[in-house]
Design a protein around this motif. Structure first.
Motif, PDB file in Angstrom:
ATOM      1  N   ALA A 265       0.828  -1.206   0.000  1.00 25.83           N
ATOM      2  CA  ALA A 265       0.000   0.000   0.000  1.00 25.83           C
ATOM      3  C   ALA A 265       0.864   1.257   0.000  1.00 25.83           C
ATOM      4  O   ALA A 265       0.524   2.264  -0.646  1.00 25.83           O
ATOM      5  CB  ALA A 265      -0.928  -0.006   1.210  1.00 25.83           C
ATOM      6  N   MET A 266       1.984   1.207   0.701  1.00 31.57           N
ATOM      7  CA  MET A 266       2.900   2.342   0.721  1.00 31.57           C
ATOM      8  C   MET A 266       3.436   2.615  -0.686  1.00 31.57           C
ATOM      9  O   MET A 266       3.484   3.765  -1.139  1.00 31.57           O
ATOM     10  CB  MET A 266       4.049   2.068   1.686  1.00 31.57           C
ATOM     11  N   ARG A 267       3.798   1.567  -1.402  1.00 29.26           N
ATOM     12  CA  ARG A 267       4.291   1.729  -2.771  1.00 29.26           C
ATOM     13  C   ARG A 267       3.196   2.306  -3.672  1.00 29.26           C
ATOM     14  O   ARG A 267       3.458   3.154  -4.528  1.00 29.26           O
ATOM     15  CB  ARG A 267       4.780   0.387  -3.324  1.00 29.26           C
ATOM     16  N   LEU A 268       1.969   1.834  -3.481  1.00 26.45           N
ATOM     17  CA  LEU A 268       0.846   2.360  -4.265  1.00 26.45           C
ATOM     18  C   LEU A 268       0.670   3.855  -4.034  1.00 26.45           C
ATOM     19  O   LEU A 268       0.449   4.629  -4.979  1.00 26.45           O
ATOM     20  CB  LEU A 268      -0.447   1.641  -3.888  1.00 26.45           C
ATOM     21  N   LEU A 269       0.749   4.268  -2.785  1.00 28.49           N
ATOM     22  CA  LEU A 269       0.599   5.692  -2.465  1.00 28.49           C
ATOM     23  C   LEU A 269       1.721   6.510  -3.084  1.00 28.49           C
ATOM     24  O   LEU A 269       1.496   7.600  -3.617  1.00 28.49           O
ATOM     25  CB  LEU A 269       0.557   5.887  -0.948  1.00 28.49           C
ATOM     26  N   TRP A 270       2.933   5.983  -3.034  1.00 26.63           N
ATOM     27  CA  TRP A 270       4.052   6.676  -3.666  1.00 26.63           C
ATOM     28  C   TRP A 270       3.807   6.811  -5.173  1.00 26.63           C
ATOM     29  O   TRP A 270       3.996   7.883  -5.752  1.00 26.63           O
ATOM     30  CB  TRP A 270       5.356   5.918  -3.431  1.00 26.63           C
ATOM     31  N   GLN A 271       3.380   5.721  -5.779  1.00 24.44           N
ATOM     32  CA  GLN A 271       3.221   5.703  -7.238  1.00 24.44           C
ATOM     33  C   GLN A 271       2.036   6.549  -7.706  1.00 24.44           C
ATOM     34  O   GLN A 271       2.130   7.256  -8.716  1.00 24.44           O
ATOM     35  CB  GLN A 271       3.037   4.260  -7.712  1.00 24.44           C
ATOM     36  N   ARG A 272       0.913   6.478  -7.006  1.00 23.99           N
ATOM     37  CA  ARG A 272      -0.328   7.085  -7.490  1.00 23.99           C
ATOM     38  C   ARG A 272      -0.585   8.495  -6.969  1.00 23.99           C
ATOM     39  O   ARG A 272      -1.240   9.285  -7.643  1.00 23.99           O
ATOM     40  CB  ARG A 272      -1.516   6.178  -7.135  1.00 23.99           C
ATOM     41  N   THR A 273      -0.100   8.810  -5.767  1.00 25.74           N
ATOM     42  CA  THR A 273      -0.310  10.169  -5.253  1.00 25.74           C
ATOM     43  C   THR A 273       0.976  10.991  -5.274  1.00 25.74           C
ATOM     44  O   THR A 273       0.940  12.192  -5.055  1.00 25.74           O
ATOM     45  CB  THR A 273      -0.835  10.147  -3.805  1.00 25.74           C
ATOM     46  N   LYS A 274       2.098  10.315  -5.542  1.00 25.91           N
ATOM     47  CA  LYS A 274       3.423  10.959  -5.549  1.00 25.91           C
ATOM     48  C   LYS A 274       3.769  11.542  -4.177  1.00 25.91           C
ATOM     49  O   LYS A 274       4.516  12.523  -4.074  1.00 25.91           O
ATOM     50  CB  LYS A 274       3.519  12.061  -6.625  1.00 25.91           C
ATOM     51  N   GLN A 275       3.224  10.921  -3.131  1.00 26.72           N
ATOM     52  CA  GLN A 275       3.473  11.383  -1.776  1.00 26.72           C
ATOM     53  C   GLN A 275       4.319  10.369  -1.020  1.00 26.72           C
ATOM     54  O   GLN A 275       4.079   9.158  -1.104  1.00 26.72           O
ATOM     55  CB  GLN A 275       2.140  11.578  -1.039  1.00 26.72           C
ATOM     56  N   LEU A 276       5.303  10.875  -0.272  1.00 28.12           N
ATOM     57  CA  LEU A 276       6.156  10.029   0.549  1.00 28.12           C
ATOM     58  C   LEU A 276       5.478   9.801   1.899  1.00 28.12           C
ATOM     59  O   LEU A 276       5.335  10.736   2.686  1.00 28.12           O
ATOM     60  CB  LEU A 276       7.519  10.696   0.747  1.00 28.12           C
ATOM     61  N   VAL A 277       5.009   8.593   2.121  1.00 24.08           N
ATOM     62  CA  VAL A 277       4.397   8.256   3.407  1.00 24.08           C
ATOM     63  C   VAL A 277       5.131   7.067   4.007  1.00 24.08           C
ATOM     64  O   VAL A 277       5.749   6.275   3.298  1.00 24.08           O
ATOM     65  CB  VAL A 277       2.890   7.923   3.261  1.00 24.08           C
ATOM     66  N   GLU A 278       5.068   6.954   5.317  1.00 20.95           N
ATOM     67  CA  GLU A 278       5.745   5.867   6.012  1.00 20.95           C
ATOM     68  C   GLU A 278       4.789   4.684   6.192  1.00 20.95           C
ATOM     69  O   GLU A 278       3.572   4.827   6.013  1.00 20.95           O
ATOM     70  CB  GLU A 278       6.272   6.369   7.355  1.00 20.95           C
ATOM     71  N   PRO A 279       5.317   3.511   6.558  1.00 24.12           N
ATOM     72  CA  PRO A 279       4.447   2.352   6.738  1.00 24.12           C
ATOM     73  C   PRO A 279       3.311   2.592   7.733  1.00 24.12           C
ATOM     74  O   PRO A 279       2.190   2.118   7.527  1.00 24.12           O
ATOM     75  CB  PRO A 279       5.407   1.271   7.243  1.00 24.12           C
ATOM     76  N   SER A 280       3.589   3.347   8.794  1.00 24.13           N
ATOM     77  CA  SER A 280       2.553   3.615   9.790  1.00 24.13           C
ATOM     78  C   SER A 280       1.396   4.423   9.220  1.00 24.13           C
ATOM     79  O   SER A 280       0.309   4.448   9.812  1.00 24.13           O
ATOM     80  CB  SER A 280       3.156   4.347  10.997  1.00 24.13           C
ATOM     81  N   SER A 281       1.606   5.104   8.096  1.00 30.36           N
ATOM     82  CA  SER A 281       0.533   5.775   7.357  1.00 30.36           C
ATOM     83  C   SER A 281      -0.178   4.809   6.425  1.00 30.36           C
ATOM     84  O   SER A 281      -1.411   4.743   6.383  1.00 30.36           O
ATOM     85  CB  SER A 281       1.104   6.905   6.484  1.00 30.36           C
ATOM     86  N   ALA A 282       0.617   4.067   5.666  1.00 32.12           N
ATOM     87  CA  ALA A 282       0.080   3.210   4.607  1.00 32.12           C
ATOM     88  C   ALA A 282      -0.794   2.092   5.138  1.00 32.12           C
ATOM     89  O   ALA A 282      -1.640   1.560   4.412  1.00 32.12           O
ATOM     90  CB  ALA A 282       1.230   2.627   3.784  1.00 32.12           C
ATOM     91  N   VAL A 283      -0.644   1.743   6.413  1.00 30.14           N
ATOM     92  CA  VAL A 283      -1.454   0.671   6.996  1.00 30.14           C
ATOM     93  C   VAL A 283      -2.945   0.980   6.876  1.00 30.14           C
ATOM     94  O   VAL A 283      -3.773   0.068   6.746  1.00 30.14           O
ATOM     95  CB  VAL A 283      -1.049   0.430   8.472  1.00 30.14           C
ATOM     96  N   ALA A 284      -3.318   2.266   6.851  1.00 26.72           N
ATOM     97  CA  ALA A 284      -4.741   2.634   6.753  1.00 26.72           C
ATOM     98  C   ALA A 284      -5.292   2.291   5.371  1.00 26.72           C
ATOM     99  O   ALA A 284      -6.401   1.755   5.254  1.00 26.72           O
ATOM    100  CB  ALA A 284      -4.928   4.106   7.071  1.00 26.72           C
ATOM    101  N   LEU A 285      -4.532   2.597   4.321  1.00 27.66           N
ATOM    102  CA  LEU A 285      -4.966   2.202   2.978  1.00 27.66           C
ATOM    103  C   LEU A 285      -4.972   0.686   2.846  1.00 27.66           C
ATOM    104  O   LEU A 285      -5.898   0.117   2.255  1.00 27.66           O
ATOM    105  CB  LEU A 285      -4.051   2.814   1.914  1.00 27.66           C
ATOM    106  N   ALA A 286      -3.980   0.031   3.411  1.00 29.29           N
ATOM    107  CA  ALA A 286      -3.921  -1.431   3.354  1.00 29.29           C
ATOM    108  C   ALA A 286      -5.158  -2.051   3.998  1.00 29.29           C
ATOM    109  O   ALA A 286      -5.683  -3.063   3.509  1.00 29.29           O
ATOM    110  CB  ALA A 286      -2.654  -1.938   4.042  1.00 29.29           C
ATOM    111  N   ALA A 287      -5.654  -1.445   5.067  1.00 29.17           N
ATOM    112  CA  ALA A 287      -6.842  -1.965   5.738  1.00 29.17           C
ATOM    113  C   ALA A 287      -8.071  -1.870   4.841  1.00 29.17           C
ATOM    114  O   ALA A 287      -8.900  -2.792   4.795  1.00 29.17           O
ATOM    115  CB  ALA A 287      -7.079  -1.202   7.041  1.00 29.17           C
ATOM    116  N   VAL A 288      -8.187  -0.778   4.100  1.00 32.65           N
ATOM    117  CA  VAL A 288      -9.319  -0.624   3.174  1.00 32.65           C
ATOM    118  C   VAL A 288      -9.214  -1.623   2.026  1.00 32.65           C
ATOM    119  O   VAL A 288     -10.192  -2.296   1.671  1.00 32.65           O
ATOM    120  CB  VAL A 288      -9.385   0.824   2.636  1.00 32.65           C
ATOM    121  N   LEU A 289      -8.018  -1.747   1.455  1.00 35.01           N
ATOM    122  CA  LEU A 289      -7.822  -2.678   0.340  1.00 35.01           C
ATOM    123  C   LEU A 289      -8.026  -4.132   0.785  1.00 35.01           C
ATOM    124  O   LEU A 289      -8.469  -4.968  -0.002  1.00 35.01           O
ATOM    125  CB  LEU A 289      -6.425  -2.505  -0.247  1.00 35.01           C
TER     126      LEU A 289
END
Length: 323
Positions: A265-289
Motif C-alpha cells: 500500500a505504501m508503494r501504491l501511495l508513492w506511485q499514485r499520489t506521488k506522496q512520501l508516506v511511512e508504513p505507519s501511514s500506509a497501513v490505513a490504505l492497506a486496511a481498506v484494500l
C-alpha cells in the motif's frame, strides 16, 4: 499538570483554535486509480505534509501552548520512537522553551536526527515502555519539566482530533480509517467524528505484529503483554488506558493488516499520489484494500499519519516484504 480527565469535543475545538497560528491545515488528496482498486471513494488527509512531517505536531502544539508561563519555563519532556519527539521539540521551539526526549535503542535514525534538529536534548534508554517511563521520571526529577505523554495526555488526544475536524469539514463520510498504536489519533478521531458526524464509522488500522488494540476491543479489557514485531515503527506503542476507554465508548472497530500488505500500500501511495508516506501511514490504505467488501461504494476518509521515512532502510524494508 497533565489532566487525567478524558477530553471531549469542546477540548478538540479549543485545541483547533489554540494551534491555528502554528499548525498547517493539510490538504485532502484524491486518486481515481486508488478509488478503482479499493472499490470506494477515498479522501486522503495528508498529514505527512504537517509540520514535523506528521499529525503528531497537532497534539504536541496543543499541549505546549496549553501550559501556563510558569510551567512552560521549566520545559517539557516525553518519550518517543520519533514522530512525537520531533513534534514536541518543534512545538517547544515555537514557544522558546526546553524540550527533553527519551528515545529507545533502535529508533529510526532519520527521526532521531529530526528531533535533534528541532533543538531537543536526547536521552537514550532500552527499547521497553518501562525503560522509557523510568527515564522520563528521572528527567522530570532533574529538570522539573512537564511530561507530555505521546498518546495518553488529554491535551495531545484533543490536538490529534483536529485532523478529523478538518477532514469532516470537506464532505460527509461513511467511514474514517486511521492507524492505531498508542491511540492518540484514534481516540481524537473518535471523539470528533461522534460529535460532527455520528453516522460515520471509525475504523482503526493496526499491524498484525502489534495488534493489541484489536485484542483489547475484543476482550473488553486492555491487552498490554506483547512484544511488537512490525515495520510500522510508529505503531509499536502500547494502547493507552484513556485511549482504550474512548475507543470503546465510541464503538470503533480494529482492522488487522500484515506488513506485506502495508508495504504494498505504501508503494501504491508513492506511485499514485506521488506522496512520501511511512508504513505507519500506509497501513490505513492497506486496511481498506484488505476489506473491500466492508467499504464497497462508500465515501471513506483516510488519515495519512506521517511521512518520516528512513530512506536508507528502504532496501531492507522492501526485501522483508518480499520475504
Amino acid at each position: 499538570m497533565m489532566s487525567s480527565v478524558l477530553p471531549d469535543f469542546d477540548a478538540v475545538l479549543a485545541a483547533a483554535a489554540r494551534i491555528a497560528p502554528h499548525a498547517h491545515v493539510t490538504p485532502v488528496l484524491r486518486s481515481h486509480t486508488l478509488d478503482a482498486l479499493a472499490g470506494c471513494e477515498l479522501h486522503f488527509k495528508a498529514e505527512q505534509l504537517q509540520r514535523a512531517g506528521a499529525f503528531k505536531f497537532r497534539g504536541a502544539c496543543n499541549a505546549v501552548w496549553s501550559l501556563s508561563d510558569e510551567d512552560a519555563a521549566r520545559g517539557v519532556v516525553t518519550h518517543s520512537s520519533g514522530n512525537h519527539g520531533a513534534a514536541l521539540a518543534l512545538a517547544a521551539r515555537t514557544r522558546g522553551i526546553a524540550c527533553h526526549v527519551v528515545v529507545p535503542e533502535g529508533a529510526v535514525a532519520a527521526k532521531l536526527a529530526a528531533i535533534e534538529a528541532y533543538g531537543a536534548t536526547l536521552h537514550h534508554c532500552a527499547p521497553t515502555i518501562a525503560a522509557r517511563e523510568a527515564a522520563c521520571a528521572h528527567v522530570q526529577q532533574e529538570t522539573g519539566a512537564e511530561l507530555v505523554h505521546p498518546y495518553t495526555d488529554a491535551r495531545v488526544i484533543a490536538g490529534q482530533g483536529t485532523a478529523a475536524l478538518e477532514l469532516l469539514s470537506v464532505a460527509p463520510f461513511d467511514a474514517l480509517v486511521v492507524p492505531v498504536g498508542g491511540g492518540g489519533l484514534a481516540a481524537g478521531t473518535a471523539i470528533t467524528s461522534s460529535a460532527v458526524s455520528p453516522s460515520t464509522r471509525v475504523y482503526l488500522a493496526e499491524p498484525s505484529g502489534a495488534a493489541e488494540t484489536a485484542a483489547s476491543l475484543q476482550r473488553g479489557e486492555r491487552v498490554t503483554e506483547f512484544v511488537p514485531d512490525t515495520v510500522c515503527d510508529g505503531l509499536r506503542g502500547t494502547l493507552g488506558a484513556p485511549n482504550f476507554a474512548l475507543l470503546r465508548q465510541h464503538r470503533t472497530e480494529a482492522l488487522v493488516v500484515d506488513d506485506g500488505a502495508t508495504i504494498a500500500a505504501m508503494r501504491l501511495l508513492w506511485q499514485r499520489t506521488k506522496q512520501l508516506v511511512e508504513p505507519s501511514s500506509a497501513v490505513a490504505l492497506a486496511a481498506v484494500l484488505g476489506h473491500r467488501e466492508r467499504f464497497a461504494g462508500l465515501r471513506v476518509g483516510i488519515v495519512l499519519s506521517g511521512g518520516n521515512v528512513d530512506l536508507d532502510a528502504l532496501p531492507e524494508l522492501f526485501a522483508r516484504a518480499r520475504g
